[in-house]
Write an enzyme that holds these catalytic residues in place. Structure first.
Site, PDB file in Angstrom:
ATOM      1  N   GLU A 151      32.456  20.891 -72.649  1.00  0.00           N
ATOM      2  CA  GLU A 151      33.872  20.618 -72.854  1.00  0.00           C
ATOM      3  C   GLU A 151      34.496  20.082 -71.575  1.00  0.00           C
ATOM      4  OE1 GLU A 151      35.617  24.960 -71.706  1.00  0.00           O
ATOM      5  OE2 GLU A 151      35.403  24.534 -73.835  1.00  0.00           O
ATOM      6  N   SER A 152      35.353  19.089 -71.698  1.00  0.00           N
ATOM      7  CA  SER A 152      36.075  18.516 -70.569  1.00  0.00           C
ATOM      8  C   SER A 152      35.092  17.993 -69.521  1.00  0.00           C
ATOM      9  CB  SER A 152      37.044  19.559 -70.000  1.00  0.00           C
ATOM     10  OG  SER A 152      37.911  18.980 -69.057  1.00  0.00           O
ATOM     11  N   SER A 153      35.125  18.517 -68.307  1.00  0.00           N
ATOM     12  CA  SER A 153      34.137  18.090 -67.313  1.00  0.00           C
ATOM     13  C   SER A 153      32.722  18.312 -67.836  1.00  0.00           C
ATOM     14  CB  SER A 153      34.348  18.855 -66.006  1.00  0.00           C
ATOM     15  OG  SER A 153      33.397  18.485 -65.044  1.00  0.00           O
ATOM     16  N   GLY A 155      31.955  18.080 -70.987  1.00  0.00           N
ATOM     17  CA  GLY A 155      31.746  16.987 -71.924  1.00  0.00           C
ATOM     18  C   GLY A 155      31.332  15.722 -71.206  1.00  0.00           C
ATOM     19  N   HIS A 293      44.087  19.460 -74.983  1.00  0.00           N
ATOM     20  CA  HIS A 293      42.856  19.567 -74.208  1.00  0.00           C
ATOM     21  C   HIS A 293      42.309  20.987 -74.297  1.00  0.00           C
ATOM     22  CE1 HIS A 293      40.099  17.797 -71.354  1.00  0.00           C
ATOM     23  NE2 HIS A 293      40.200  18.851 -70.578  1.00  0.00           N
TER      24      HIS A 293
END
Length: 451
Positions: A151-153, A155, A293
């Site tokens: 997820e996020s970084s 991802g 987010h």
């Protein structure tokens, strides 16, 4: 601690009412986790001093698959373990989950340096690969069933790992990420504002060339399938990045940028599939309307949809599927020339038309059949051949082993009698290329999707 917030400590956490946006009637994911998270030390080459945590469910299956699960900025492996449903799903389906932590603690993953963006170049990806190898060697993890999500970084790093190590991963699911190389700065854990803001746009070819030319130059084997998730109201990593990721991976996997199907499996989830509607899509995207987010949301089916795409729930191509057999490397379809019903006709690849001479059924007897003018023919290994170069022909169905085919989760189709792979001769991308049997070598000309 809130996960996936503040890339490089520059952004505020934005918590939107996402659950309401995706509907309140979603079934809950599996609940209690029976085993516990264990820290593993001395797991191998680890240039950035990452920490490794491993979840082994009590009912781990023999030769268990491995899922690498990557946290976001200001997160950690243990936090991702407790704030997502992957461990509960591991309990249900018996796979292993590696939950790494960055160093320094709470930092983002390095997805911006030259070292990280190249196979075996150094930095975080090398340590992550050591964790996978350790899990294979010391916990019996299956090297042919390795997957990645984040997820996020995390991802972003999911995209990097899929690009750097395409031979290691069978599939991946990136939540709220950006394309491989989009965050490049030339420095470790650098910040790329234009990419985060959705201001970096390239053609599909340009994005694909970055993967092919920079991540693992010279690699020509099969590529992992990719699932991508993004909220339409993401204030941290702009929603435009989903479109750029989609361009990149459809190009890398050699499928059309036009979806083969679109639907809404859950309220406010807009799904698009590329390269196979029934059967096995090569790329699958989810636009979550109104979501910020904060994906995947615990207690919703998001994690379950991710592991289903990767096959970690035991899903596999099932007999009974009907549709075109797409040759991934060629971007063509398996085709019976001129719709002939003449026994012994060698099959070819040809531009996909949706016609009956390109519509195959994988039967419960593991035959691949074609029905033309009232006649049903079977895909057949010519003269019961078991040698490289044996022609793939059509023949009246007779139930023999040379007419039985295994449609495998890794994208290959193998003869039950010979064990050889269905192969587009010479890796041709031209109309009319003949199809034969050949020793399985991992090439994209041996990759197929049904549907």
């Amino acid at each position: 601690m809130l996960r996936s917030r503040n890339l490089n400590s520059r952004l505020l956490v934005v918590l939107l009412a996402v659950v309401a946006a995706i509907g309140v009637s979603l079934p809950a994911a599996p609940q209690a986790v029976a085993a516990s998270l264990t820290q593993v030390t001395n797991f191998g080459t680890n240039p950035t001093n990452l920490q490794m945590y491993l979840y082994v469910p009590n009912n781990a299956k023999p030769d268990p698959p491995i899922l690498l699960a990557l946290h976001g900025c200001q997160g950690s492996g243990p936090y991702l373990y407790s704030s997502t449903d992957f461990a509960a799903l591991a309990d249900q389906y018996g796979f292993l989950v590696i939950y790494p932590s960055t160093n320094p603690g709470g930092s983002c993953w390095d997805v911006s340096s030259d070292q990280a963006l190249r196979r075996n170049g150094g930095s975080d990806p090398v340590g992550l690969m050591s964790m996978i190898t350790y899990t294979e060697q010391h916990y019996g993890g299956n090297p042919d069933a390795v997957y990645v999500t984040g997820e996020s970084s995390g991802g972003m790093m999911t995209n990097v790992m899929l690009a750097d190590y395409p031979d290691v991963f069978k599939a991946g699911a990136a939540f709220m990420g950006v394309p491989y190389h989009c965050f490049y700065t030339g420095t470790a854990r650098g910040w790329n504002g234009p990419c985060a803001g959705g201001q970096v746009s390239m053609t599909a070819q340009q994005w694909g060339d970055l993967v092919r030319g920079d991540a693992d130059p010279g690699y020509t084997g099969p590529r992992p399938r990719v699932q991508l998730w993004h909220g339409t109201a993401d204030p941290t990593l702009n929603y435009n990045n989903l479109g750029e990721e989609t361009k990149q991976w459809t190009n890398v996997l050699g499928v059309s940028q036009t979806p083969s199907s679109t639907d809404t499996p859950v309220a406010n989830w807009n799904r698009a599939r590329y390269g196979g509607s029934s059967g096995t899509p090569q790329v699958e995207t989810y636009s979550i309307v109104g979501a910020g987010h904060q994906l995947p949301i615990q207690g919703t089916p998001m994690a379950a949809y991710a592991i289903h795409f990767m096959g970690l729930d035991g899903s596999a191509p099932t007999p009974g599927s009907t549709g075109a057999l797409h040759a991934v490397g060629a971007g063509k379809c398996l085709d019976d020339p001129n719709s002939t019903t003449t026994p012994g006709t060698q099959q070819q690849t040809y531009s996909c038309s949706g016609a009956a001479n390109q519509t195959w059924t994988h039967t419960t007897s593991n035959q691949l059949t074609l029905t033309l003018g009232g006649s049903t023919l079977c895909l057949d290994a010519d003269d019961r051949g078991t040698a490289n170069g044996t022609k793939a022909i059509v023949w009246p169905c007779n139930g023999q082993a040379n007419q039985q085919w295994n449609v495998n989760t890794n994208g290959t189709i193998t003869g039950a009698q010979s064990g050889l792979c269905l192969d587009v001769t010479g890796a041709s991308t031209a109309d009319g290329a003949p199809v034969e049997l050949w020793s399985c070598d991992g090439g994209s000309n041996q990759q197929w999707t049904l549907g």
